[in-house]
Write a protein that holds these residues in place. Structure first.
Motif, PDB file in Angstrom:
ATOM      1  N   CYS A   1      -9.666  -1.238  -6.055  1.00 52.95           N
ATOM      2  CA  CYS A   1      -8.548  -2.137  -5.761  1.00 52.95           C
ATOM      3  C   CYS A   1      -8.973  -3.366  -4.970  1.00 52.95           C
ATOM      4  N   ALA A   2      -8.542  -4.539  -5.448  1.00 53.35           N
ATOM      5  CA  ALA A   2      -8.680  -5.739  -4.619  1.00 53.35           C
ATOM      6  C   ALA A   2      -7.499  -5.762  -3.654  1.00 53.35           C
ATOM      7  N   ILE A   3      -7.771  -6.091  -2.378  1.00 57.80           N
ATOM      8  CA  ILE A   3      -6.750  -5.941  -1.347  1.00 57.80           C
ATOM      9  C   ILE A   3      -6.533  -7.244  -0.588  1.00 57.80           C
ATOM     10  N   VAL A   4      -5.274  -7.666  -0.532  1.00 61.73           N
ATOM     11  CA  VAL A   4      -4.920  -8.862   0.237  1.00 61.73           C
ATOM     12  C   VAL A   4      -4.566  -8.428   1.650  1.00 61.73           C
TER      13      VAL A   4
ATOM     14  N   GLU B   1       0.703   4.269  -2.866  1.00 59.80           N
ATOM     15  CA  GLU B   1       0.314   5.650  -2.549  1.00 59.80           C
ATOM     16  C   GLU B   1       1.280   6.702  -3.061  1.00 59.80           C
TER      17      GLU B   1
ATOM     18  N   LYS C   1      -2.829   9.917   2.647  1.00 63.33           N
ATOM     19  CA  LYS C   1      -2.648   8.466   2.723  1.00 63.33           C
ATOM     20  C   LYS C   1      -3.986   7.764   2.483  1.00 63.33           C
ATOM     21  N   LEU C   2      -3.870   6.507   2.125  1.00 63.56           N
ATOM     22  CA  LEU C   2      -5.071   5.710   1.863  1.00 63.56           C
ATOM     23  C   LEU C   2      -5.184   4.603   2.912  1.00 63.56           C
ATOM     24  N   MET C   3      -6.415   4.163   3.146  1.00 60.73           N
ATOM     25  CA  MET C   3      -6.614   3.019   4.039  1.00 60.73           C
ATOM     26  C   MET C   3      -7.642   2.073   3.425  1.00 60.73           C
ATOM     27  N   VAL C   4      -7.636   0.843   3.884  1.00 56.37           N
ATOM     28  CA  VAL C   4      -8.627  -0.115   3.405  1.00 56.37           C
ATOM     29  C   VAL C   4     -10.000   0.355   3.881  1.00 56.37           C
TER      30      VAL C   4
ATOM     31  N   VAL D   1      -7.882 -12.233  -0.481  1.00 57.46           N
ATOM     32  CA  VAL D   1      -8.459 -10.904  -0.707  1.00 57.46           C
ATOM     33  C   VAL D   1      -9.735 -10.798   0.116  1.00 57.46           C
ATOM     34  N   THR D   2      -9.791  -9.766   0.948  1.00 55.13           N
ATOM     35  CA  THR D   2     -10.970  -9.596   1.813  1.00 55.13           C
ATOM     36  C   THR D   2     -11.744  -8.317   1.506  1.00 55.13           C
ATOM     37  N   HIS D   3     -11.103  -7.330   0.845  1.00 54.40           N
ATOM     38  CA  HIS D   3     -11.724  -6.025   0.589  1.00 54.40           C
ATOM     39  C   HIS D   3     -11.453  -5.593  -0.842  1.00 54.40           C
ATOM     40  N   TYR D   4     -12.284  -4.682  -1.348  1.00 60.56           N
ATOM     41  CA  TYR D   4     -12.127  -4.298  -2.753  1.00 60.56           C
ATOM     42  C   TYR D   4     -12.006  -2.789  -2.974  1.00 60.56           C
ATOM     43  N   ARG D   5     -11.666  -2.045  -1.936  1.00 62.39           N
ATOM     44  CA  ARG D   5     -11.574  -0.586  -2.141  1.00 62.39           C
ATOM     45  C   ARG D   5     -10.690   0.039  -1.074  1.00 62.39           C
ATOM     46  N   LEU D   6      -9.968   1.084  -1.488  1.00 63.68           N
ATOM     47  CA  LEU D   6      -9.259   1.938  -0.534  1.00 63.68           C
ATOM     48  C   LEU D   6     -10.018   3.242  -0.418  1.00 63.68           C
TER      49      LEU D   6
ATOM     50  N   ALA E   1      -7.808   3.982  -6.421  1.00 60.41           N
ATOM     51  CA  ALA E   1      -8.101   3.514  -5.056  1.00 60.41           C
ATOM     52  C   ALA E   1      -9.456   2.830  -4.923  1.00 60.41           C
ATOM     53  N   LYS E   2     -10.454   3.363  -5.640  1.00 56.48           N
ATOM     54  CA  LYS E   2     -11.820   2.872  -5.421  1.00 56.48           C
ATOM     55  C   LYS E   2     -12.087   1.514  -6.060  1.00 56.48           C
TER      56      LYS E   2
ATOM     57  N   ASN F   1      -9.602   7.527   1.408  1.00 54.24           N
ATOM     58  CA  ASN F   1      -8.674   8.447   2.053  1.00 54.24           C
ATOM     59  C   ASN F   1      -8.655   8.188   3.551  1.00 54.24           C
TER      60      ASN F   1
ATOM     61  N   LYS G   1       0.824  -1.214   0.000  1.00 55.59           N
ATOM     62  CA  LYS G   1       0.000   0.000   0.000  1.00 55.59           C
ATOM     63  C   LYS G   1       0.859   1.265   0.000  1.00 55.59           C
TER      64      LYS G   1
END
Lengths: 491, 491
Positions: free
Chosen positions: A89-92, A76, B106-109, B92-97, A86-87, B99, A72
């Protein structure tokens, strides 16, 4: 394929979806928005890859491979790019499953296996690549750095369509670094030309080369070049982009080089890509209500032969009669299929190969063998001819070239007759509703662009390269303008 | 490359790591355990891919593409397979970051973007593919289904080494379905032979073909065939596997077909794969203390020419003298590089191409031009020769073949002299410490296999195919045994 397709006129969107499925190109998977590319569809993509890869190598690029995951904090680093993606993104977040104590035989995410830093599944690789280039570039001797990667990328899309917009797709992404601004711009322009050449000469797809407006630019780029194509429903499709990145990524990742005079400066960057979206463009631009129409240069099977016979010994006679022809075609590297499946009737086979877009279908029965003739059907015009078997090989080679040219010409005629110059708002709306590209004056502001999109759903596809300069007034605001831009509703 | 490598004798492991980096093959990335394959390394991988892909197509397989992500519920369906890979899955548990409200820029899950069902990043694709095959297979007419995929896979490894064990790697995975058990076994055996042929005839790497014991089998397979190679430090390396899956995946995903007599039965499956691990095998099997030694069939540059000159006009004369030779080599599709960089001295260039394993180096100076000669150096034996320029093209073609054969012969001799038959535990331990394959009797139980591994770190690499049957007693337990198996310490 016996099911029949919806017609383009009745429901273009359903026609496309059904065609992709019935022609065995792709299908939806168990994962929302991710597609399965089936062998017949993948064979077309492989042809595209091979041709493009050769072009990239001819222009001095080498392939490499960079990681699927982007930490991450790296992601950034270039803020505009990060914001832009950002909107979606698949996140591990975790790296292990364990047995679920509550459900026998089931697994659960192990909460103890949480990653210290989340990993982004790459939506594009600028971040991870520029972070690497920092280690690869010290002096002008290391430049230009000309690298391409074939890879899968993930953009978590809410509304997906096979090939056109999928959460995972396949693409190539070129990433280059240069000592001077001009060299980077030259590279950006060279690659959009490579794409245009591929689209026109291999996909038989005429494209407009142009520049995106600021609001349509790649996030993090200073200029985005694109190729825009027109589909049969009058909607535009962006088929490839090439970005001049300025020094944005070099600054974000601190990539400097020592020039000959030992002065340190940031390098100049480009990136450029085309994806499996090209498959969607190929399908939508040329196909008809009976199925796919493939340009011969990308057809996995260029010529199919359907023998028509009742007895097994007739088939042997037919094969013997065909031998000189197949020899000529194979020697010319023409991909050929003899469809001698005995579980299907000729009519069924004709429909199947029509659906699958095979450019030339040959049929031969016992009477043909006696007469020394063969039936030749071309997919693009549906014309049927009876040819002498002798010399047919040379004629088929020529026919394939004619078909390639005819498919291109047809698409070009369609685009020409669906590109309209307008000068008033009323003409503009009318032309948009009729479909196609609409060439109009615009005052150059992002606000007007947005208002036009809100009112009509049309976007500025591009400012064409070498655009003639001409005084006019904005169709919406009436403010002065110096050139026309191309509007369209788009995929 | 001026830095010099550790020697194999002093520190084999450091030698390998440094060689991979200094020869520009690969490097570590910012993501733990994931590698970057650099252009020179990737060019070797591309050659491997092209050759293997041709072999897969010759044996009737087509390429396709399946999704990167596997929903957890699908992943779980074949229990043994799921258990086997659960501990090393990226999830993969989430699909977006979004602000980060606490940290500017910075960005966060985004916690609101949690997926309903977690997605596993494929460690292998049986689950997603067999779930698809359910829709593709109805009757015997749909069989055999012979599909291959080139893809990236992720196995979250705790201890990684470039090419040999990385969290993400590139591979191909074949997945086939058949109407009968015998046909599936034949396919499994065919593919291990394809791998052995590739290893021996292209990688110049002799391999033992064999069967894995139950404890070393692929999770979910009924039988695993493998090719095992020996590295210069006496450790074995598994270079490819081919699995007979029985009806396990067909049952887990309910994939049935109607036979000709209309009876429904589960289909029989296989899967088989090789990966970028082959790069590690290639490097470790042949290279020496000066750098890479590449077999000509996989070398991105087969012949490098270093002109030796002081004045610019001398270079022109050298190029003129070389023209007939380069013409012959290019016509024979030999990949050739003229290294006329003026910023490096010949000695530096010699060392660089030696490090990079170019099989044949030619050097030519003004005296050679006058005498009509050229200096020829072969990488494998380091032999230097002065040849007549006239006719050198044909001789170089022959030399490349000789080098290919010599590299293979050398590796085979090494393996032969490092394969030891033993009959007692004492001999066994001694032979393992000396390195290499150790052929010994074993009582056939998993318990004994585990005890041997605990005591010696050696595993059973395989039960060789066509293994001679011979009465003997287990080296550990003294129980009766009917054949020898191959033990080794392994990568």
């Amino acid at each position: 394929m016996a099911k029949g397709l919806p017609t383009r006129k009745d429901d273009y969107s359903a026609w496309y979806n059904e065609l992709v499925k019935q022609a065995d190109l792709a299908e939806h998977s168990a994962v929302r928005g991710c597609m399965i590319i089936k062998p017949y569809g993948f064979a077309i993509w492989e042809k595209m890859q091979r041709i493009l890869d050769d072009k990239f190598k001819e222009t001095g690029h080498s392939n490499a491979y960079f990681p699927l995951f982007v930490p991450k904090s790296l992601f950034e680093a270039e803020e505009k790019n990060a914001e832009g993606f950002a909107k979606e993104c698949a996140i591990v977040t975790h790296y292990r499953l364990k047995n679920d104590p509550n459900k026998e035989g089931k697994l659960m995410v192990d909460p103890e296996a949480k990653l210290e830093e989340e990993l982004i599944v790459r939506p594009t690789s600028e971040a991870v690549i520029w972070n690497t280039y920092k280690g690869w570039i010290q002096s002008y001797r290391d430049l230009p750095l000309l690298i391409n990667q074939w890879a899968n990328v993930v953009r978590w899309e809410m509304r997906t369509r096979l090939f056109l917009r999928t959460s995972e797709f396949l693409w190539q992404e070129g990433h280059t670094a240069h000592a001077t601004k001009q060299e980077a711009i030259d590279e950006t322009e060279q690659m959009v030309k490579v794409y245009a050449d591929f689209a026109e000469n291999h996909m038989a797809l005429p494209v407009v080369q142009g520049l995106k407006t600021e609001s349509e630019r790649f996030a993090g780029a200073e200029e985005t070049y694109c190729i825009e194509a027109l589909m049969q429903d009058g909607k535009a499709l962006q088929a490839g982009t090439s970005h001049f990145l300025g020094q944005n990524f070099a600054k974000a990742f601190d990539v400097k080089f020592a020039a000959k005079d030992n002065k340190l400066d940031y390098v100049w960057g480009t990136s450029w890509g085309v994806s499996t979206r090209l498959m969607g463009a190929l399908i939508m631009a040329h196909s008809d209500d009976e199925g796919l129409v493939l340009p011969p240069k990308l057809a996995p099977i260029q010529v199919v032969i359907v023998p028509i016979y009742k007895k097994e010994e007739d088939l042997e006679q037919i094969k013997t009669a065909l031998a000189p022809l197949t020899k000529v075609l194979k020697a010319a590297n023409i991909s050929l299929k003899l469809d001698d499946r005995d579980s299907f009737r000729p009519g069924f086979k004709f429909a199947e190969w029509e659906l699958k877009g095979v450019p030339v279908r040959l049929a031969i029965g016992m009477r043909d063998v006696e007469n020394g003739t063969i039936e030749v059907a071309r997919r693009d015009t549906k014309e049927k001819m009876s040819w002498q078997l002798e010399g047919a090989g040379e004629n088929i080679k020529q026919l394939l070239e004619d078909i390639q040219q005819n498919i291109y010409d047809k698409a070009l005629t369609f685009r020409t007759s669906n590109t309209t110059e307008v000068n008033t708002w009323e003409e503009f709306e009318k032309a948009l509703d009729a479909g196609g590209f609409v060439s109009a004056h615009w005052d150059g502001t992002a606000e007007t662009e947005e208002q036009i999109q809100d009112k009509t759903k049309a976007t500025i596809r591009c400012v064409p390269l070498n655009n003639p300069q001409e005084n006019g007034t904005c169709i919406l605001t009436g403010k002065p303008s110096k050139e026309r831009v191309l509007f369209a509703r788009a995929y």
